[in-house]
Scaffold this motif. Structure first.
Motif, mmCIF file in Angstrom:
data_model
loop_
_atom_site.group_PDB
_atom_site.id
_atom_site.type_symbol
_atom_site.label_atom_id
_atom_site.label_comp_id
_atom_site.label_asym_id
_atom_site.label_seq_id
_atom_site.Cartn_x
_atom_site.Cartn_y
_atom_site.Cartn_z
ATOM 1 N N GLU A 1 0.840 -1.208 0.000
ATOM 2 C CA GLU A 1 0.000 0.000 0.000
ATOM 3 C C GLU A 1 0.866 1.246 0.000
ATOM 4 O O GLU A 1 0.582 2.226 -0.691
ATOM 5 C CB GLU A 1 -0.926 -0.010 1.213
ATOM 6 N N GLU A 2 1.950 1.213 0.779
ATOM 7 C CA GLU A 2 2.881 2.344 0.802
ATOM 8 C C GLU A 2 3.568 2.503 -0.552
ATOM 9 O O GLU A 2 3.762 3.633 -1.040
ATOM 10 C CB GLU A 2 3.926 2.131 1.899
ATOM 11 N N ALA A 3 3.941 1.402 -1.170
ATOM 12 C CA ALA A 3 4.583 1.474 -2.487
ATOM 13 C C ALA A 3 3.650 2.097 -3.518
ATOM 14 O O ALA A 3 4.085 2.868 -4.383
ATOM 15 C CB ALA A 3 5.014 0.079 -2.932
ATOM 16 N N VAL A 4 2.361 1.784 -3.438
ATOM 17 C CA VAL A 4 1.390 2.401 -4.340
ATOM 18 C C VAL A 4 1.291 3.895 -4.061
ATOM 19 O O VAL A 4 1.284 4.721 -4.988
ATOM 20 C CB VAL A 4 0.017 1.717 -4.202
ATOM 21 N N ARG A 5 1.236 4.271 -2.775
ATOM 22 C CA ARG A 5 1.159 5.695 -2.427
ATOM 23 C C ARG A 5 2.379 6.448 -2.935
ATOM 24 O O ARG A 5 2.272 7.597 -3.400
ATOM 25 C CB ARG A 5 1.042 5.867 -0.911
ATOM 26 N N GLN A 6 3.543 5.816 -2.843
ATOM 27 C CA GLN A 6 4.785 6.466 -3.262
ATOM 28 C C GLN A 6 5.048 6.297 -4.760
ATOM 29 O O GLN A 6 6.086 6.730 -5.256
ATOM 30 C CB GLN A 6 5.956 5.898 -2.462
ATOM 31 N N ARG A 7 4.130 5.648 -5.445
ATOM 32 C CA ARG A 7 4.183 5.473 -6.892
ATOM 33 C C ARG A 7 5.468 4.752 -7.353
ATOM 34 O O ARG A 7 6.138 5.151 -8.297
ATOM 35 C CB ARG A 7 4.009 6.810 -7.627
ATOM 36 N N TYR A 8 5.760 3.663 -6.647
ATOM 37 C CA TYR A 8 6.802 2.761 -7.130
ATOM 38 C C TYR A 8 6.337 2.137 -8.448
ATOM 39 O O TYR A 8 5.139 2.059 -8.732
ATOM 40 C CB TYR A 8 7.064 1.649 -6.112
ATOM 41 N N ARG A 9 7.284 1.676 -9.240
ATOM 42 C CA ARG A 9 6.991 1.007 -10.494
ATOM 43 C C ARG A 9 6.940 -0.497 -10.231
ATOM 44 O O ARG A 9 7.841 -1.048 -9.606
ATOM 45 C CB ARG A 9 8.035 1.346 -11.556
ATOM 46 N N PHE A 10 5.923 -1.184 -10.730
ATOM 47 C CA PHE A 10 5.653 -2.571 -10.380
ATOM 48 C C PHE A 10 6.019 -3.551 -11.494
ATOM 49 O O PHE A 10 6.048 -3.209 -12.668
ATOM 50 C CB PHE A 10 4.165 -2.735 -10.041
ATOM 51 N N PHE A 11 6.275 -4.774 -11.061
ATOM 52 C CA PHE A 11 6.469 -5.968 -11.877
ATOM 53 C C PHE A 11 7.837 -6.007 -12.562
ATOM 54 O O PHE A 11 8.786 -5.378 -12.084
ATOM 55 C CB PHE A 11 5.322 -6.175 -12.858
ATOM 56 N N SER A 12 7.963 -6.725 -13.654
ATOM 57 C CA SER A 12 9.262 -7.147 -14.180
ATOM 58 C C SER A 12 10.248 -6.014 -14.430
ATOM 59 O O SER A 12 11.425 -6.116 -14.092
ATOM 60 C CB SER A 12 9.057 -7.948 -15.471
ATOM 61 N N TYR A 13 9.797 -4.933 -15.051
ATOM 62 C CA TYR A 13 10.677 -3.816 -15.350
ATOM 63 C C TYR A 13 10.603 -2.726 -14.279
ATOM 64 O O TYR A 13 11.054 -1.598 -14.501
ATOM 65 C CB TYR A 13 10.308 -3.211 -16.710
ATOM 66 N N GLY A 14 10.032 -3.063 -13.127
ATOM 67 C CA GLY A 14 9.796 -2.064 -12.105
ATOM 68 C C GLY A 14 10.890 -1.948 -11.075
ATOM 69 O O GLY A 14 12.032 -2.378 -11.266
ATOM 70 N N ASP A 15 10.530 -1.329 -9.949
ATOM 71 C CA ASP A 15 11.441 -1.118 -8.833
ATOM 72 C C ASP A 15 11.561 -2.395 -8.008
ATOM 73 O O ASP A 15 10.964 -3.421 -8.337
ATOM 74 C CB ASP A 15 10.937 0.047 -7.985
ATOM 75 N N CYS A 16 12.330 -2.327 -6.914
ATOM 76 C CA CYS A 16 12.590 -3.534 -6.147
ATOM 77 C C CYS A 16 12.380 -3.314 -4.657
ATOM 78 O O CYS A 16 12.230 -2.185 -4.178
ATOM 79 C CB CYS A 16 14.009 -4.042 -6.418
ATOM 80 N N MET A 17 12.374 -4.419 -3.937
ATOM 81 C CA MET A 17 12.230 -4.442 -2.481
ATOM 82 C C MET A 17 13.313 -5.327 -1.894
ATOM 83 O O MET A 17 13.544 -6.442 -2.371
ATOM 84 C CB MET A 17 10.836 -4.975 -2.098
ATOM 85 N N LEU A 18 13.967 -4.817 -0.860
ATOM 86 C CA LEU A 18 14.936 -5.602 -0.111
ATOM 87 C C LEU A 18 14.313 -5.946 1.234
ATOM 88 O O LEU A 18 13.918 -5.046 1.980
ATOM 89 C CB LEU A 18 16.232 -4.808 0.094
ATOM 90 N N ILE A 19 14.186 -7.230 1.532
ATOM 91 C CA ILE A 19 13.599 -7.686 2.785
ATOM 92 C C ILE A 19 14.712 -8.248 3.669
ATOM 93 O O ILE A 19 15.388 -9.214 3.288
ATOM 94 C CB ILE A 19 12.520 -8.767 2.556
ATOM 95 N N VAL A 20 14.943 -7.616 4.805
ATOM 96 C CA VAL A 20 16.035 -8.013 5.704
ATOM 97 C C VAL A 20 15.486 -8.320 7.085
ATOM 98 O O VAL A 20 14.350 -8.005 7.401
ATOM 99 C CB VAL A 20 17.133 -6.941 5.784
#
Length: 345
Positions: free
Chosen positions: A326-345
């Motif tokens: 939901e936060e990524a949508v609010r911040q207008r991240y780009r989704f899916f194959s050619y999109g942005d990324c997430m690092l989970i630590v």
């Protein structure tokens, strides 16, 4: 647990239709799962969230230009063959698309008639088995005549893009066999690997050939009823030993992409440790799941109700993951194959 438990609202405008100008130019949300918080960064900041002794595990499969456009002799009707997997010399499982589906023993010709495929067997869900009448490896023909397969959610109004053959491929791709890219790896550049190596962060490679199942939606209401399509994998003894040594010394295993996660967890589940292994995996990771090989994940943003989102929810927790989306949508991240990324630590 229901498939609907992994739904979220995604504006169509946030689905990336083109790669970033630079491979390493993506934004990166960093999700701290134990602290249940996130922060916003860029992929170029990745080294700041890793430490000496960690190991990055990447999938070195190579996407083949799997879409072959041909015609049926006599009628001249268009016939499309989408390569899935070679099952015997010159025999392939494929998807076939044509106005009138070819029958058993019907040929389809490609190029200027230099390559012919003959229907051998019908399958379910549009599949078939064909034999290519050639002594040359079919993968070589695909490199010459084929088109790069892109995910169905990439629908460009301006048509194709000549750079897809290079950009829909990791810089470390080696072993042809995938029909989709391990997209978390698309962000890496040789310079990033140099930065990581200078910090004392090792790199290990494995192979999982991504199949068409990665695009298959979950069509059941209860996720335990879903069945994954099996995909071929291989990890060498050298790579497995490198990962084990890093973890035994207190380093973390960063799996680059869901395919690296599946391979590592499959091998650990089969053998109780990481070791040289090859085979096929249909491992379906969803909550709850005990991860035994992976300590951190770099991944892209995934489709609603997808098995990939379920995997990441198993790692970080469903509620935290959906809140982060939901936060990524609010911040207008780009989704899916050619999109942005997430690092989970």
């Amino acid at each position: 647990m229901n498939t609907s438990d992994f739904d979220y609202v995604l504006p169509e405008a946030l689905i990336a239709q083109h790669p970033a100008e630079r491979r390493d130019g993506a934004r990166m949300m960093v999700l701290h799962r134990r602290e249940a918080r996130w922060e916003h960064a860029h992929f170029a900041d990745l080294p700041a969230f890793l430490r000496a002794g960690d190991v990055a595990v990447v999938n070195n499969t190579k996407v083949i230009p799997a879409r072959l456009i041909g015609r049926k002799p006599g009628t001249g009707g268009k016939g499309e063959v989408f390569l899935l997997e070679e099952t015997a010399p010159r025999e392939w499982d494929v998807l076939v698309r044509a106005r009138r589906r070819p029958r058993i023993n019907d040929p389809i010709v490609f190029g200027d008639g230099t390559l012919t495929a003959v229907m051998l067997e019908e399958g379910a869900l549009g599949r078939a088995r064909v034999r290519f009448e050639t002594e040359r490896p079919v993968v070589e023909w695909a490199e010459e005549l084929g088109e790069t397969p892109l995910p169905p959610y990439i629908q460009r109004k301006d048509g194709g893009e000549s750079g897809d053959r290079a950009r829909y491929q990791t810089v470390y791709a080696q072993h042809p066999g995938a029909v989709a890219a391990p997209t978390a790896g698309l962000h890496f550049t040789p310079e990033m690997f140099e930065r990581l190596a200078a910090m004392g962060i090792a790199r290990a490679e494995l192979t999982l050939h991504v199949g068409i199942g990665t695009f298959r939606p979950v069509s059941v209401d209860t996720i335990t009823e879903h069945r994954m399509e099996a995909e071929r994998y291989q990890i060498t003894g050298e790579a497995a030993a490198l990962i084990q040594r890093c973890r035994e010394r207190g380093g973390r295993c960063l799996a680059v992409g869901s395919t690296s996660v599946r391979t590592l967890e499959e091998v650990f589940a089969r053998h109780g440790t990481l070791m040289a292994s090859e085979g096929r995996t249909d491992l379906f990771i969803y909550p709850p799941f005990t991860f035994r090989a992976v300590d951190a994940i770099l991944t892209n943003f995934h489709l609603p109700k997808s098995t990939l989102l379920m995997m990441m929810s198993a790692f970080a927790g469903r509620e935290l993951m959906l809140a982060a989306y939901e936060e990524a949508v609010r911040q207008r991240y780009r989704f899916f194959s050619y999109g942005d990324c997430m690092l989970i630590v």
